[in-house]
Design a protein around this motif. Structure first.
Motif, PDB file in Angstrom:
ATOM      1  N   PRO A  56      35.068  -1.363  44.093  1.00 54.18           N
ATOM      2  CA  PRO A  56      35.221   0.121  44.214  1.00 54.18           C
ATOM      3  C   PRO A  56      33.840   0.792  43.973  1.00 54.18           C
ATOM      4  O   PRO A  56      33.369   0.795  42.880  1.00 54.18           O
ATOM      5  N   VAL A  57      33.614   1.639  44.945  1.00 54.80           N
ATOM      6  CA  VAL A  57      32.114   2.376  44.392  1.00 54.80           C
ATOM      7  C   VAL A  57      32.144   3.776  45.068  1.00 54.80           C
ATOM      8  O   VAL A  57      33.158   4.024  45.999  1.00 54.80           O
TER       9      VAL A  57
ATOM     10  N   GLY B  27      21.504   1.095  42.076  1.00 50.73           N
ATOM     11  CA  GLY B  27      22.998   1.603  42.090  1.00 50.73           C
ATOM     12  C   GLY B  27      23.114   2.851  42.810  1.00 50.73           C
ATOM     13  O   GLY B  27      24.061   3.209  43.059  1.00 50.73           O
ATOM     14  N   GLY B  28      21.914   3.350  42.858  1.00 49.82           N
ATOM     15  CA  GLY B  28      21.976   4.938  43.652  1.00 49.82           C
ATOM     16  C   GLY B  28      22.507   5.938  42.764  1.00 49.82           C
ATOM     17  O   GLY B  28      22.511   7.115  43.430  1.00 49.82           O
ATOM     18  N   VAL B  70      22.055  -5.772  36.652  1.00 50.87           N
ATOM     19  CA  VAL B  70      23.695  -6.310  36.293  1.00 50.87           C
ATOM     20  C   VAL B  70      24.288  -4.893  36.034  1.00 50.87           C
ATOM     21  O   VAL B  70      23.963  -4.306  35.201  1.00 50.87           O
ATOM     22  N   PRO B  71      25.664  -4.951  36.613  1.00 49.30           N
ATOM     23  CA  PRO B  71      26.394  -3.503  36.657  1.00 49.30           C
ATOM     24  C   PRO B  71      26.898  -3.534  35.077  1.00 49.30           C
ATOM     25  O   PRO B  71      27.283  -4.435  34.526  1.00 49.30           O
ATOM     26  N   ARG B 101      28.218  -0.429  39.972  1.00 50.17           N
ATOM     27  CA  ARG B 101      26.862  -0.338  40.672  1.00 50.17           C
ATOM     28  C   ARG B 101      25.684  -0.159  40.117  1.00 50.17           C
ATOM     29  O   ARG B 101      24.806  -0.823  40.266  1.00 50.17           O
ATOM     30  N   GLY B 102      25.925   0.596  39.012  1.00 50.17           N
ATOM     31  CA  GLY B 102      24.727   1.007  38.159  1.00 50.17           C
ATOM     32  C   GLY B 102      24.278  -0.081  37.204  1.00 50.17           C
ATOM     33  O   GLY B 102      25.413  -0.723  36.606  1.00 50.17           O
ATOM     34  N   GLY B 103      22.990  -0.027  36.579  1.00 51.67           N
ATOM     35  CA  GLY B 103      22.689  -0.981  35.586  1.00 51.67           C
ATOM     36  C   GLY B 103      21.698  -0.669  34.974  1.00 51.67           C
ATOM     37  O   GLY B 103      21.055   0.742  35.229  1.00 51.67           O
ATOM     38  N   VAL B 104      21.243  -1.198  33.885  1.00 52.14           N
ATOM     39  CA  VAL B 104      20.318  -0.666  32.859  1.00 52.14           C
ATOM     40  C   VAL B 104      18.949  -0.419  33.533  1.00 52.14           C
ATOM     41  O   VAL B 104      18.136   0.695  33.161  1.00 52.14           O
ATOM     42  N   GLY B 105      18.461  -1.112  34.559  1.00 54.14           N
ATOM     43  CA  GLY B 105      17.387  -0.593  35.324  1.00 54.14           C
ATOM     44  C   GLY B 105      17.099   0.684  35.893  1.00 54.14           C
ATOM     45  O   GLY B 105      16.183   1.482  35.605  1.00 54.14           O
TER      46      GLY B 105
END
Lengths: 189, 296, 794
Positions: A56-57, B27-28, B70-71, B101-105
Motif C-alpha cells: 500500500p502506497v 519514496g517521493g 530501504v523502506p 516507500r520512504g527510506g533514510v536517504g
C-alpha cells in the motif's frame, strides 16, 4: 513521456504524460480509473492508497515515471484481487474466465450484481460509508492489513489505518466494518 | 521537466554528473508534495526506484550497511535488534503507506530538522556513504547537516548507504506531535547507550536549525556515570543526574516558534523526553546487565 | 456524458420492508465501495479544459494593475479572465448579502481572494499561465480583530454598504448585531451568592471535507451551460450564478455530482461561477479541481470567537442570571454571518432555565479569511463557553457539575431567552443522567503483559510516555442546537414522487434537489416512500434543478424538511392512487368507501389488514406523479432591540461525557472515550443516526485538541493551509464513542423526528475541555488546547 504498467491485472499505456504527474493523476485522468481519490495530494489522507507491487502506497506521492513496468491494484480491482486471493490464485485469472465474468455484466449505475470483496461488503453492512471519499483508500489499506493479519486487535486496526483520514464517520463504523470482515473471513476458513 | 530513469547505480551517478541540478526521487514523500503544490519545478527528476543497491542492507560484524531506499517498514520489521533506535524512529514516520516507500536517504537528502531518522542516526553513530563519478566518501553523521535543509552533499553526489553501528546497548526514541499518528515532529529526541565505550549519545530533532547532538549533556552524563560507577554497579541513575542531563539537553536546543509549537515548549519537551528516554534505556541496561550476570 | 448516474434502484423484500425505523443500507453504498461513484472531481469530458484560479498573495491591498498578456500567450491557454471580463453588471454574489466579488475589483480583502482565472488544456499549463499573471498590489493595513475593526480611524472593509443590517449596526465593520434581553440581569445579579466571569477564545475551524471543491461546466447549444457540481444547495447556487453569467435560470442547468463531505463548507459558492464563465468564454467544457492548499482558501470556515460571560447563582444552585457578549470574526465577506449571529445569541446561554438574561452577539468584517457555515453554526462557540462557565459555577458552589446542570436544565415549556416556549420534549436532565450512568472505561487500559502499549497512551506511536505523567480526567457537557432555518426564513422543500408499474411491480420514484453529501438522505427518502406507498422498489432520481428547491443540506434540516416533503408528496400520490382504485374497484367492496385505506406490501389494504387490490391492478399502465412543496411551521425574525420572537423551528439536544488521559508533563492528550446521549425524536434509520452522532462528536473533539486555522495577526495571512499542519484526528486519536439514542417524539415534526447532525458537535468540545481541566487543574479558556497550552509554554 510514455508509461507502461499493469493496473488491476491489465497492461496499460499512458501517453503524453507530463513528467511531474503523479500515479494518482494518471489513474484518474488518463486511464479512466477515478476510484482512487485526490483529497490532499500530500500523503496525509490516504484517500489515494493503491497497492504498488503489492504494497500500500499513496499514489499521489508516486511519480508516474516510477511505475514503469510495475503492478498496481486500485479499489476498482479490489474485488478481483480478493477473489483471486481466496482461490489461492496468485497468478491472475485465466483470460477466458475473466471474459466470462465480464460478459455477465454488472449495472455500472446501480452497482447491482457487482461482486464485492469481503471488506467492501463489510463497509456497506456496518454503515462505514457516508460521503465515501475516504472509502477507496481505506478499503485498499484494510484489505491489505487483513491479508497480513487476519485476526487483528483493535489497536492493530487503528495502527494500520492511521494513514487514512475520514471526516464523516468518526471511524467507529469503520472499526466495526474491519472487525466484521475479519470475523467473516475467519468463519469462511 | 525531464524524467531520468537510470537502471543501475552507475547510470544514476552518470546522470547526476551530467545534470547536477537533477532532483533525486525515491519514496517521493518530499519531492512529490513540492511538485503537487507547485513549490518546485526541477528541470530533471532522477528516479532511483530502479537502482537495486539502494534497497539492500547488510548486517556486518559491527555495523549495518543500510541502503538509502530501504523502506522504514523494513527497518521496523527486520532491523529492530540491530538498530533499535532507528526502528523506533521509523515507526513514527508519517503513515504506513509512507513508511512502505520512504527510506533514510530521503530524510538525509532533504535534511529537514524535522526528519524523524536524524536523532536516531546521531545517537547511534552513523556514516553516510555518498558517491559521484569522482568517487565515494563517507561523511560522519555529525558533519552531515550543514544548515536548514542543507547537507554536505556535493551537487554531483548521491547518497548510497548509511553505515550505522550495531546497537551495543539499549536505544530509545521519542517524538512529540500534536496528534497520535501521522504527524510531523514538534520536536524529537534519540538516545543510545554505548556500554562498549561507556558513553551515551543523543540526537535532537526539530529544535534547532539542524538536527543536533546535546554534546554538553552527553559529556556531563558520561562523566557522572563513570564517576558513580554506574556502568558496573547498574544502579538506578540518581534523579539529580537525570534532571541535569535533561536540562542540558534542553539547553542544546535552539528552536523557533512556528505553527507546530513554540520555542519554549520545544525546549521543555526535549528535556522531558531526555529524562524519560534515559530512564527507559537505563532500566533496560540494568535489566540486561542483571540477566547476563545471572547467566554467568 | 458525465452524470452521477441513472436512477439508483433499491430492492427490498415482498412485504414493505425497509421502511422508516429500520437500518436499511445506503443505496449508493456499492458504487462508493467499488470506486464507481462519480464525485465532482471525477467528472470528465472529451476535449475538456482545466480551470485555474489566481489568488491574492496579500490580505488587504488595492490592485494597482493586472497584466495578463504573458499568460494569454502561453501555448495551450484558451482564456484568461479578470473582473473586467465579466459579462454583466452583476459582479458580486453572496448567500444573504451580495458583497463577494466574483473576481477582485480594485481591491482584495483577504489572503487567497480570487483575482483572475485561466483555462488551459492541462492543469500544469493552467498553473504555469496563472503564475505569469502579474498583479501589482498597494498594501493596506489589515483589520484583524474587534479593536482594529471599530477603531475611530478604521478602514472600512466594505465602503458602501447598502444591506439591510447597516441601519442597526454600531459600526460599518460590524456585519450584524443581535441583542437579546429578557428580565433584568443586573437586578437579578443582586440575588446571586456567587458570580463567575470568564473570557474565552474559540479558534478557527475548517470543515475539511475530503472531496475538494470541484466541478465541470459544459457549454450547451442553446447558449446556456450545464454545471455538474458538489454543493449543499443547488437552487441557492443557481440563484447566485445565473445573474453573473447574464443567463436566465433555465439556461443554467445544474446536476449534483458526488459530494465528498460538506459540513457547511459548500453552502457558499466556490468555483461554480468561474467554471461557467470559462466554459462560456471558450465554448469548451471546463473542469476545476482545487487542491488541498487552495481548498483552505476556497471556502469559508467556522467563525473564531471571543466570548465574555457572567453567570450568577444562589447558594442552593439555581442560576440567577447570565450576561454574555459574543464577538464572531466574520472575515472579509458576510457569507452566513448574520444567521450565525442569530444562533450564537439566541442559543447563547445553553439549554438552561434562566429568567434574566442579557446577551449580545456581533459578527465583524475583518481582513481575516471569510467565515460562515459549519456544522453547529454559532451554537458551537457559545456551548464551549457556557459549559466552561457551568463547571466554574458548580465548583464555586461546591456542587457536582452534572447535578448543577440538571438543577437548571430546561424542560418542555421553558422559555428561551427569546421568549419562545420550548414546545416539545427537552430531556436535558435525562440526557445528562444517561451519559453519566454509562460504565466508565477501565483505568490504565494501555497496560499489557508486554509493558505499555504506546498506541493507547498520549503521544501514541511517538513513544513519549510509558505511563509517566499520565492523569485521567472526566468532563461533562450538554448543548442545544436549532433545527432548520430560523428567523422568518421561508424554509421549504420540494419533492416529486411518481408511482407506476415497471416490470410487473409497483415502483416509486423520488425526485428532489436535495444534496446528498454523505448524510444518508437518499437512504431515508427511500424508507419514507416504502412506508407511505407500500412498495418494495424505490428509485431515487439524481438531484438536479429540474425539480423545485429542496433547501440546503444544513441546519440538521434535510430529514425534517425534505423528508417531510417526500412524505407529503407520497401522501398526495397515495390519495390519487386510492382514487383510481375507488374508480376501478369501488363497487366490488364497501371498504373502498368506508375504511381507512393504506398501501402495504404492494397492495391496497384496510386499516384492519384486509387486502382490497393489488397496486399493479390499480395502476395498470397509469403513472401517478405529484410535485409539491412542503414547509415547516413559520418562524419570525428576532426583534432587533430585544431579541424577542419565536425565531426557531425545533431544538435538538445532546450530552457528552469525555474521559481523557493527559500526559501532564508533555501536554499530550489521549481522549479515551466520548460517550453521547442524544434525543432524536424518532430514528428513521438508526444506523445512520449513530453514524451522524459519532462523526459530529469527533469533529467536536478535533477543535478541542488539534484543529485550528492559524492566521498571522500582523498580516492576516493563513499560516497552515495544508493537511500537514491543519491536523484532523486520525483513527489512532479517536476514542471509543458509545451512543445512547433517546426517541421522544416532537409532535410538530414528521414522524416526530428531530434533526440529528449538529447537536453532537456542540457538547463534545466542552466535555473534552472539562475533562482536560479535571486532569490538569488548569483554567484553559481557549480551544483548541495544544501541548504548549497545557505546559505553560504558550
Amino acid at each position: 513521456m510514455r508509461v507502461n504498467f499493469t493496473v488491476n491485472g491489465r497492461p496499460q499505456e499512458a501517453d503524453d504524460v507530463w513528467e511531474g504527474e503523479s500515479l494518482l493523476y494518471v489513474l484518474r485522468e488518463r486511464l479512466g480509473l477515478p476510484g482512487s481519490k485526490n483529497a490532499c495530494e500530500q500523503g496525509e489522507c490516504g484517500s489515494c492508497t493503491v497497492r504498488l507491487d503489492g504494497v500500500p502506497v499513496c499514489s499521489c506521492l508516486v511519480a508516474a515515471g516510477q511505475v514503469e513496468g510495475r503492478d498496481v491494484v486500485t479499489v476498482e480491482g479490489l474485488a478481483e484481487h480478493a477473489r483471486q486471493r481466496s482461490c489461492g490464485d496468485a497468478h491472475g485469472t485465466a483470460l477466458d474466465e475473466a471474459r466470462g465474468r465480464q460478459a455477465q455484466g454488472t449495472d455500472s449505475q446501480t452497482g447491482e450484481g457487482t461482486e464485492l470483496a469481503p471488506i467492501q461488503q463489510a463497509f456497506i453492512d456496518a454503515g462505514a460509508v457516508q460521503c465515501g471519499f475516504c472509502t477507496p483508500g481505506l478499503l485498499v489499506a484494510a484489505d491489505e492489513m487483513l491479508e497480513r493479519n487476519p485476526d487483528p486487535t483493535d489497536a492493530d486496526i487503528r495502527e494500520a489505518l492511521s494513514g487514512n483520514l475520514c471526516r464523516c464517520t468518526g471511524y467507529e463504523k469503520i472499526m466495526d466494518a474491519v472487525r466484521l470482515a475479519a470475523a467473516r473471513q475467519q468463519e469462511a476458513v | 521537466m525531464d524524467f531520468l530513469r537510470p537502471a543501475s547505480w552507475e547510470e544514476a551517478l552518470a546522470a547526476k554528473a551530467e545534470h547536477p541540478t537533477a532532483v533525486p526521487i525515491a519514496g517521493g514523500t518530499d519531492v512529490m508534495v513540492e511538485i503537487n503544490f507547485d513549490h518546485r519545478r526541477p528541470e530533471y527528476l532522477l528516479d532511483l526506484n530502479r537502482v537495486g543497491d539502494l534497497y539492500e542492507w547488510e548486517v556486518g560484524e559491527d555495523s549495518v550497511r543500510l541502503g538509502a531506499s530501504v523502506p522504514y517498514t523494513t527497518i521496523m520489521e527486520r532491523l529492530r535488534a540491530e538498530l533499535p533506535g532507528l526502528a523506533l524512529a521509523s515507526h513514527t514516520v508519517a503513515s504506513p503507506q509512507i513508511r512502505n516507500r520512504g527510506g533514510v536517504g530521503g530524510n538525509l537528502g532533504t535534511a529537514s530538522p524535522a526528519g524523524d531518522a536524524h536523532p536516531a542516526l546521531l545517537a547511534a553513530g552513523a556514516e553516510v556513504e555518498v558517491e559521484s563519478v569522482r568517487g565515494s566518501r563517507r561523511i560522519p553523521i555529525d558533519a552531515f547537516y550543514t544548515g536548514v535543509k542543507r547537507n554536505a552533499l556535493a551537487a554531483d553526489e548521491l547518497i548510497k548507504y548509511v553505515h550505522i553501528d550495531k546497537a551495543d546497548g539499549p536505544q530509545q526514541f521519542s517524538k512529540v506531535g500534536t496528534r497520535n499518528a501521522m504527524v510531523i515532529a514538534v520536536c524529537a529526541f534519540g538516545l543510545a547507550l554505548h556500554p562498549s565505550t561507556r558513553t551515551v549519545r543523543t540526537g535532537i530533532g526539530s529544535a534547532a536549525p539542524t538536527p543536533v547532538r546535546a554534546k554538553a549533556a552527553e559529556e556531563f552524563l558520561n562523566a557522572a556515570l563513570e564517576e558513580g560507577g554506574f556502568w558496573d554497579n547498574g544502579k538506578i541513575i540518581t534523579p539529580s543526574v537525570a534532571k541535569q542531563f535533561a536540562e542540558l539537553c534542553s539547553g542544546a536546543c535552539n528552536p523557533i516558534d512556528d505553527v507546530r509549537g513554540t520555542a519554549s515548549y520545544r525546549r521543555h519537551a526535549v528535556g522531558v523526553m531526555a529524562r524519560r528516554t534515559l530512564t527507559w534505556a537505563w532500566e533496560s541496561y540494568r535489566g540486561t546487565a542483571a540477566r547476563s550476570e545471572g547467566a554467568a | 456524458m458525465p452524470t452521477n448516474g441513472a436512477p439508483t434502484k433499491i430492492t427490498q423484500g415482498s412485504r414493505t420492508k425497509g421502511g422508516i425505523g429500520e437500518s436499511t443500507l445506503r443505496p449508493d453504498g456499492t458504487l462508493k465501495v467499488t470506486g464507481e461513484f462519480a464525485y465532482s472531481s471525477d467528472m470528465w469530458h472529451e476535449d475538456m479544459l482545466w480551470g485555474q484560479i489566481l489568488r491574492s498573495t496579500v490580505a488587504h491591498a488595492e490592485i494597482v494593475s493586472i497584466d495578463t498578456s504573458e499568460a494569454l500567450r502561453t501555448p495551450g491557454v484558451y482564456a484568461v479572465m479578470t473582473y473586467d471580463d465579466l459579462p454583466t453588471d452583476v459582479r458580486n454574489y453572496g448567500l444573504e448579502i451580495q458583497d463577494t466579488p466574483v473576481l477582485a475589483h480594485g481591491k482584495v480583502r483577504h489572503h487567497g481572494e480570487p483575482v483572475a482565472i485561466v483555462a488551459a488544456d492541462h492543469p500544469e499549463t493552467a498553473r504555469r499561465a496563472a503564475a505569469k499573471i502579474r498583479v501589482e498590489y498597494r498594501e493596506l493595513p489589515v483589520i484583524t480583530d474587534e479593536a482594529s475593526a471599530t477603531a475611530p480611524d478604521a478602514i472600512l472593509v466594505h465602503e458602501d454598504r447598502t444591506d439591510h443590517h447597516i441601519g442597526h449596526v454600531p459600526h460599518p465593520n460590524i456585519v450584524h448585531r443581535q441583542p437579546i434581553i429578557r428580565g433584568d440581569a443586573s437586578e437579578a445579579a443582586k440575588r446571586a451568592d456567587v458570580v463567575v466571569r470568564g473570557e474565552y477564545y474559540f479558534g478557527m475551524q475548517d470543515q475539511a471535507f475530503l472531496g475538494p471543491e470541484s466541478g465541470l461546466a459544459v457549454p450547451e447549444e442553446d447558449g446556456g451551460v450545464h454545471l455538474y457540481i458538489a454543493t449543499q444547495w443547488l437552487h441557492s447556487d443557481l440563484r447566485q450564478i445565473a445573474p453573473v453569467l447574464g443567463l436566465p435560470e433555465e439556461k443554467v442547468r445544474m446536476t449534483l455530482a458526488g459530494v465528498g463531505g460538506a459540513f457547511g463548507g459548500r453552502e457558499d459558492l466556490s468555483m461554480q461561477i468561474h467554471a461557467c464563465l470559462l466554459a462560456l468564454r471558450t465554448g469548451k467544457p471546463v473542469k476545476i479541481v482545487y487542491n488541498r492548499f487552495e481548498s483552505f482558501f476556497g471556502h469559508v470556515h467556522r467563525h473564531p470567537a471571543r466570548l465574555f460571560y457572567e453567570h450568577g447563582a444562589t447558594r442552593d444552585g439555581k442560576l440567577t442570571h447570565v450576561k454574555c457578549r459574543i464577538v464572531l470574526d466574520g472575515g472579509a465577506y458576510a457569507s452566513a454571518s448574520p444567521a450565525v449571529v442569530g444562533n450564537a445569541s439566541s442559543l447563547g446561554i445553553g439549554p438552561y432555565k434562566v429568567d434574566d438574561v442579557e446577551i449580545e452577539a456581533i459578527a465583524l468584517y475583518t481582513n481575516n479569511p471569510p467565515c460562515g457555515a459549519m456544522r453547529g453554526f454559532g451554537a458551537v462557540q457559545a456551548c464551549f463557553a457556557y459549559e466552561a462557565q457551568m463547571d466554574k459555577v458548580a465548583r464555586e458552589l461546591g456542587m457536582d457539575p452534572v447535578e448543577f446542570r440538571q438543577l437548571n436544565a430546561m424542560e418542555q415549556g421553558t422559555l428561551m431567552p427569546t421568549g419562545q416556549p420550548v414546545d416539545s420534549p427537552a430531556p436535558v436532565a435525562e440526557l445528562l443522567r444517561r451519559v453519566k450512568a454509562m460504565p466508565l472505561p477501565p483505568e490504565r487500559q494501555w497496560e499489557s503483559s508486554e509493558g505499555a502499549d504506546v498506541r493507547q497512551l498520549p503521544g501514541g506511536l511517538s513513544n513519549t510516555t510509558h505511563g509517566e505523567g499520565v492523569v485521567r480526567g472526566i468532563g461533562y457537557a450538554v448543548g442545544i442546537k436549532n433545527v432548520g432555518f430560523s428567523e422568518g426564513f421561508d424554509d421549504y422543500s420540494t419533492a416529486k414522487v411518481r408511482m407506476e408499474v415497471v416490470g410487473g411491480e409497483p415502483v416509486a420514484t423520488v425526485h428532489t434537489a436535495m444534496a446528498e453529501v454523505g448524510q444518508g438522505g437518499v437512504t431515508v427518502h427511500a424508507q419514507i416512500a416504502r412506508t407511505e406507498l407500500g412498495v418494495a422498489q424505490v428509485t431515487i432520481h439524481p438531484a438536479d434543478t429540474q425539480v423545485g428547491s429542496a433547501g440546503s443540506t444544513s441546519a440538521s434540516r434535510q430529514t425534517y424538511v425534505t423528508g417531510g416533503a417526500v412524505r407529503n408528496s407520497c401522501e398526495l400520490v397515495r390519495e390519487k392512487v386510492l382514487d383510481i382504485g375507488r374508480r376501478k374497484f369501488g363497487t366490488y367492496h364497501p371498504a373502498w368507501a368506508t375504511a381507512e385505506l393504506l398501501l402495504e406490501g404492494g397492495k391496497v389494504v384496510t386499516d384492519g389488514g384486509e387486502v382490497l387490490a393489488d397496486l399493479v391492478d390499480v395502476l395498470e399502465d397509469e403513472a401517478v406523479e405529484v410535485e409539491a412543496e412542503w414547509r415547516h411551521r413559520p418562524t419570525v425574525p428576532f426583534d432587533l432591540r430585544t431579541g424577542q420572537g419565536n425565531g426557531h423551528v425545533q431544538y435538538s439536544f445532546a450530552a457528552h461525557r469525555a474521559v481523557v488521559e493527559v500526559d501532564t508533563e508533555l501536554g499530550l492528550v489521549k481522549v479515551i472515550e466520548l460517550a453521547c446521549a442524544q434525543d432524536v425524536g424518532k430514528a428513521l434509520n438508526p444506523l445512520s443516526v449513530v453514524g451522524q452522532i459519532q462523526g459530529g462528536t469527533l469533529q467536536g473533539m478535533g477543535i478541542a485538541v488539534m484543529e485550528e486555522i492559524m492566521v498571522d495577526p500582523r498580516t492576516a495571512k493563513v499560516r497552515n493551509p495544508s493537511f500537514t499542519d491543519y491536523l484532523l484526528p486520525t483513527i489512532l486519536d479517536t476514542p471509543i464513542m458509545p451512543v445512547d439514542v433517546l426517541e421522544l417524539a416532537d409532535d410538530h415534526a414528521p414522524y416526530g423526528l428531530r434533526g440529528v447532525g449538529e447537536a453532537p458537535t456542540l457538547s463534545s468540545t466542552p466535555a473534552v475541555l472539562a475533562a482536560i481541566r479535571a486532569a490538569t487543574g488548569l483554567e484553559l479558556n481557549r480551544t483548541p488546547v495544544r501541548p504548549e497550552h497545557l505546559t505553560g509554554q504558550a
